[in-house]
Design a protein around this motif. Structure first.
Motif, PDB file in Angstrom:
ATOM      1  N   SER A  63      12.664  -6.719 -15.632  1.00 49.12           N
ATOM      2  CA  SER A  63      12.035  -8.035 -15.527  1.00 49.12           C
ATOM      3  C   SER A  63      11.881  -8.626 -16.929  1.00 49.12           C
ATOM      4  O   SER A  63      11.021  -8.206 -17.700  1.00 49.12           O
ATOM      5  CB  SER A  63      10.661  -7.905 -14.864  1.00 49.12           C
ATOM      6  OG  SER A  63      10.036  -9.171 -14.823  1.00 49.12           O
ATOM      7  N   PRO A  65      12.492 -12.517 -17.531  1.00 45.66           N
ATOM      8  CA  PRO A  65      12.972 -13.831 -17.101  1.00 45.66           C
ATOM      9  C   PRO A  65      13.469 -14.719 -18.246  1.00 45.66           C
ATOM     10  O   PRO A  65      14.376 -15.526 -18.048  1.00 45.66           O
ATOM     11  CB  PRO A  65      11.759 -14.458 -16.413  1.00 45.66           C
ATOM     12  CG  PRO A  65      10.872 -13.314 -16.056  1.00 45.66           C
ATOM     13  CD  PRO A  65      11.135 -12.239 -17.073  1.00 45.66           C
ATOM     14  N   LEU A  70      16.014 -10.531 -13.844  1.00 44.36           N
ATOM     15  CA  LEU A  70      15.001 -10.654 -12.804  1.00 44.36           C
ATOM     16  C   LEU A  70      14.828  -9.382 -11.988  1.00 44.36           C
ATOM     17  O   LEU A  70      14.455  -9.412 -10.819  1.00 44.36           O
ATOM     18  CB  LEU A  70      15.368 -11.830 -11.884  1.00 44.36           C
ATOM     19  CG  LEU A  70      15.581 -13.167 -12.603  1.00 44.36           C
ATOM     20  CD1 LEU A  70      16.077 -14.230 -11.630  1.00 44.36           C
ATOM     21  CD2 LEU A  70      14.315 -13.611 -13.308  1.00 44.36           C
ATOM     22  N   PRO A  72      13.275  -5.416 -11.093  1.00 43.77           N
ATOM     23  CA  PRO A  72      11.909  -4.974 -10.800  1.00 43.77           C
ATOM     24  C   PRO A  72      11.267  -4.069 -11.857  1.00 43.77           C
ATOM     25  O   PRO A  72      10.068  -3.805 -11.781  1.00 43.77           O
ATOM     26  CB  PRO A  72      12.087  -4.183  -9.497  1.00 43.77           C
ATOM     27  CG  PRO A  72      13.463  -3.612  -9.604  1.00 43.77           C
ATOM     28  CD  PRO A  72      14.274  -4.662 -10.336  1.00 43.77           C
ATOM     29  N   HIS A  73      12.019  -3.602 -12.834  1.00 43.07           N
ATOM     30  CA  HIS A  73      11.512  -2.587 -13.759  1.00 43.07           C
ATOM     31  C   HIS A  73      11.015  -3.178 -15.076  1.00 43.07           C
ATOM     32  O   HIS A  73      11.479  -4.232 -15.510  1.00 43.07           O
ATOM     33  CB  HIS A  73      12.617  -1.573 -14.064  1.00 43.07           C
ATOM     34  CG  HIS A  73      13.156  -0.899 -12.848  1.00 43.07           C
ATOM     35  ND1 HIS A  73      12.449   0.051 -12.153  1.00 43.07           N
ATOM     36  CD2 HIS A  73      14.332  -1.062 -12.184  1.00 43.07           C
ATOM     37  CE1 HIS A  73      13.172   0.455 -11.124  1.00 43.07           C
ATOM     38  NE2 HIS A  73      14.316  -0.206 -11.110  1.00 43.07           N
ATOM     39  N   TYR A  75      10.784  -3.720 -19.071  1.00 44.15           N
ATOM     40  CA  TYR A  75      11.868  -3.834 -20.052  1.00 44.15           C
ATOM     41  C   TYR A  75      12.166  -2.516 -20.763  1.00 44.15           C
ATOM     42  O   TYR A  75      13.328  -2.186 -21.013  1.00 44.15           O
ATOM     43  CB  TYR A  75      11.538  -4.931 -21.071  1.00 44.15           C
ATOM     44  CG  TYR A  75      12.671  -5.196 -22.016  1.00 44.15           C
ATOM     45  CD1 TYR A  75      13.741  -6.009 -21.626  1.00 44.15           C
ATOM     46  CD2 TYR A  75      12.705  -4.630 -23.280  1.00 44.15           C
ATOM     47  CE1 TYR A  75      14.812  -6.241 -22.480  1.00 44.15           C
ATOM     48  CE2 TYR A  75      13.765  -4.861 -24.142  1.00 44.15           C
ATOM     49  CZ  TYR A  75      14.812  -5.664 -23.733  1.00 44.15           C
ATOM     50  OH  TYR A  75      15.871  -5.883 -24.574  1.00 44.15           O
TER      51      TYR A  75
END
Length: 186
Positions: A63, A65, A70, A72-73, A75
């Motif tokens: 994640s 953005p 985009l 789910p984990h 950075y």
């Protein structure tokens, strides 16, 4: 030879692809300059170019953005996620670059002390190629407006200083070994 752009295109699209590909390209250019100064073989330089282009492939699953990611984990997991991707692609040596390129490398102690959501194992560069790519990556951001801007060594040291003297010592040793390429590559 690995078709790195085709591979990146399987995992990214649009702005995310452009950001990761551009970042990979500038990291690869500096890493190749280091490789030439270090008199690496043509085969080693080919590996460095490919691995540098693919070192952030795991960003497709985190994640972030601001750079078009985009997933789910968190950075910090992009290194181990990249390793998983490249191992599935049959690129086991390239995969290790993904896992070991964060900062100047992460130790088990770093992971425990910082409570990072990572497996408890050392993820530090072990080969010259891994060190070179890790070194080159330190100078470039994935911020869309700064992709081609290379940070000066002083700025890199400043950022690393927050992670301890041991990280600065690694960077300083790399500057001794690889820093001449900053003149050639820039």
């Amino acid at each position: 030879m690995v078709d790195v752009m085709a591979m990146l295109g399987r995992y990214f699209e649009g702005a995310g692809l452009e950001i990761v590909a551009t970042h990979g390209r500038v990291v690869a250019e500096l890493a190749l300059a280091v490789g030439h100064v270090a008199s690496l073989s043509p085969e080693e330089c080919t590996f460095i170019q490919e691995a540098a282009m693919l070192h952030d492939i795991g960003v497709c699953r985190v994640s972030a953005p601001g750079i078009g990611a985009l997933g789910p984990h968190p950075y910090i997991m992009h290194g181990i996620l990249g390793r998983e991707i490249l191992e599935r692609e049959g690129l086991s040596q390239h995969a290790l670059v993904c896992e070991r390129h964060i900062g100047v490398g992460l130790t088990i102690k770093d992971i425990a002390d910082q409570k990072l959501p990572l497996p408890p194992r050392d993820m530090v560069p072990r080969t010259t190629a891994e060190e070179i790519i890790c070194f080159a990556d330190l100078f470039f951001s994935k911020k869309p407006d700064r992709l081609s801007h290379r940070a000066p060594p002083e700025r890199v040291r400043e950022k690393l200083s927050g992670f301890g003297k041991d990280k600065l010592q690694i960077f300083d040793a790399w500057m001794e070994r690889f820093g001449a390429a900053l003149q050639v590559g820039g």
